[in-house]
Design a protein around this motif. Sequence first.
Motif, PDB file in Angstrom:
ATOM      1  N   VAL A  90       0.842  -1.202   0.000  1.00 51.35           N
ATOM      2  CA  VAL A  90       0.000   0.000   0.000  1.00 51.35           C
ATOM      3  C   VAL A  90       0.875   1.250   0.000  1.00 51.35           C
ATOM      4  N   ALA A  91       2.035   1.176   0.627  1.00 50.74           N
ATOM      5  CA  ALA A  91       3.007   2.271   0.538  1.00 50.74           C
ATOM      6  C   ALA A  91       3.752   2.133  -0.782  1.00 50.74           C
ATOM      7  N   GLU A  92       3.890   3.230  -1.475  1.00 50.07           N
ATOM      8  CA  GLU A  92       4.589   3.237  -2.765  1.00 50.07           C
ATOM      9  C   GLU A  92       6.098   3.333  -2.579  1.00 50.07           C
ATOM     10  N   SER A  93       6.518   4.084  -1.560  1.00 49.57           N
ATOM     11  CA  SER A  93       7.935   4.266  -1.272  1.00 49.57           C
ATOM     12  C   SER A  93       8.076   4.818   0.133  1.00 49.57           C
ATOM     13  N   TRP A  94       9.306   4.869   0.616  1.00 44.97           N
ATOM     14  CA  TRP A  94       9.557   5.417   1.938  1.00 44.97           C
ATOM     15  C   TRP A  94      10.991   5.911   2.036  1.00 44.97           C
ATOM     16  N   VAL A 111      -5.540   2.648  -4.723  1.00 48.39           N
ATOM     17  CA  VAL A 111      -5.804   1.401  -4.004  1.00 48.39           C
ATOM     18  C   VAL A 111      -7.208   1.487  -3.422  1.00 48.39           C
ATOM     19  N   SER A 112      -8.089   0.620  -3.866  1.00 46.80           N
ATOM     20  CA  SER A 112      -9.490   0.715  -3.466  1.00 46.80           C
ATOM     21  C   SER A 112      -9.911  -0.451  -2.584  1.00 46.80           C
ATOM     22  N   GLU A 118     -11.313   4.744  -1.898  1.00 47.35           N
ATOM     23  CA  GLU A 118      -9.877   4.521  -1.964  1.00 47.35           C
ATOM     24  C   GLU A 118      -9.223   4.591  -0.590  1.00 47.35           C
ATOM     25  N   VAL A 119      -8.123   3.889  -0.438  1.00 46.10           N
ATOM     26  CA  VAL A 119      -7.318   3.961   0.773  1.00 46.10           C
ATOM     27  C   VAL A 119      -6.738   5.362   0.904  1.00 46.10           C
ATOM     28  N   THR A 120      -6.846   5.938   2.092  1.00 47.58           N
ATOM     29  CA  THR A 120      -6.348   7.291   2.354  1.00 47.58           C
ATOM     30  C   THR A 120      -5.283   7.251   3.447  1.00 47.58           C
ATOM     31  N   GLY A 197      -7.178  -6.027  -0.455  1.00 43.39           N
ATOM     32  CA  GLY A 197      -6.331  -7.059  -1.017  1.00 43.39           C
ATOM     33  C   GLY A 197      -6.838  -7.579  -2.347  1.00 43.39           C
ATOM     34  N   SER A 198      -6.157  -8.578  -2.862  1.00 45.14           N
ATOM     35  CA  SER A 198      -6.439  -9.068  -4.211  1.00 45.14           C
ATOM     36  C   SER A 198      -7.631 -10.028  -4.267  1.00 45.14           C
ATOM     37  N   TYR A 199      -8.161 -10.424  -3.095  1.00 40.79           N
ATOM     38  CA  TYR A 199      -9.345 -11.285  -3.061  1.00 40.79           C
ATOM     39  C   TYR A 199     -10.392 -10.729  -2.105  1.00 40.79           C
ATOM     40  N   LYS A 200     -11.659 -10.869  -2.501  1.00 38.72           N
ATOM     41  CA  LYS A 200     -12.787 -10.432  -1.686  1.00 38.72           C
ATOM     42  C   LYS A 200     -13.396 -11.637  -0.967  1.00 38.72           C
TER      43      LYS A 200
END
Length: 519
Positions: A90-94, A111-112, A118-120, A197-200
């Motif tokens: 979820v983090a793009e970079s750091w 990212v939804s 969307e994730v905030t 995540g990639s599965y519901k």
Amino acid sequence: MSLITNGRFDRRGFLKTTAAGALAASLPLGSARAATPKRGGHLRVGKGHGQTTDTLNPGTFENGYMIAFTFAKDGRLTEVLADGSIGPEVAESWEASEDAKTWRFKIRKGVSYHSGGEVTPEDVVASINFHRGEGSTSAAGPVIAGIQDIKIDGDDTVVFELNGGDADFPFILSDYHLAILPKTDDGIDWKSGTGCGSYKVQSFKPGVSTSFERNENHWRDDVAWFDSIEMLVLTDQNARTTALVSGDVDTVDKLDLKTIGLLSRNPDLVISSIAGTQHFTFAMDSRQAPFNDNNVRLAMKYGVNREELVEKILFGYGSVGNDIPIGQNQLYYNTEMEQKTYDPDKAKFYLKEAGLDSVDVELSASDAAFSGAVDAATLYQNSAKAANINIKVSREPNDGYWSDVWMKKPFTAVYWGGRPVQDQAFSVAFTCGAEWNDGFWCNEHFDELLKTARAELDQEKRKQQYFELQEIVSTEGSIVIPMFANYVYATKKKIGMPEKAASNWDMDGERWAERWWFV
């Protein structure tokens, strides 16, 4: 702010790799790994974990079933990659300050959640804070205890201020409890079952099964190859093996190692054996007699025949342990510490130091702890007799073992998946008051030294500090850690897998839902 950037650990040569990355994954027995993923199909999985007391609250996740569950359903800021390095999720970079006390994480756009929205950065802050504070009962509390403050900078950055330097902090945020969930007025929404995540999740029946459907709106297009997944709780060893052989499931974990020779002759199956950080233990409650005397604890450690357990319980699929949760190939493993061996005379010596000629204890075990746990307890019973240690083995039910027996009874069989870095392993299970300190052990010097090692950026100094920490746990701790077990699991030949299998958890780091596919 340049120690760590772009979502990958560089560390300028400091901490070059994690334990998992240093461990070679064995090739599966029976087939080569396929190379080209494709979408489609319904995967059926049999897990030797799970219980009716499991909940959707991420702070309560405590077994392999729920780890696999959350890795499919949820996202975290970071993830441990198959080679043991840390990567972005979820983090793009750091990036971090030079003293590793201030960390800035840029949150990925787009990212939804399964439920919409969307994730905030606000969600990120709420999700981490859910595990912090005096009111939290989360098992991740000790893991993130070093976070002093979290704040938002701009519209896409979350800043963590730590109470001391921590060069491993991005690894900490990959902990499976730390799922990013929607913010609510009083915390986070964990009850609805939504995630990013990639599965519901289609259905969740604790102790029975979970049904998943691929998240078509996931931000990544290189994961989640199955259309749907059914994950079953099959804690009974025979039921799990029978389901695999009969074709009712496509893959199972926690194989009965006695049957691997037979299973490997089945042309439809592939057996994978991966050396990792998994270890099997016997936890002694140091608050209760006789385990409140370290002399008795040392006697227990010299009264177990480690080599016999590796031979008869692991059938060679593992190695002896030395009463520390750190594997031999992990960074900063103490190579100078003497390996404990079976020594009844030395065990008797320590009993006399405790003022005892003999001692009677009861050991609770169940195959829910690990496959062969009851047999391991019986072998322990037999070897300890020569040391005047009388062990009564109590066979406990599989269901409810983790809620009703573990950390409830004074002497129990336990499995641990290990952690990618030593600080996590020690923080989760050995610091005073930690939620999963199943030996209820407290050592003030250990806790202070762990804080020092966490902040130390000089590699040689940090090595010596971790060496000392391991020595303390091995000689004074209240956990017998006699063996490290390979992750051994079986799949149908029609399942494709990446060439490199992760070794930080079972079944490809419990990322099988994302990484595997049907050939």
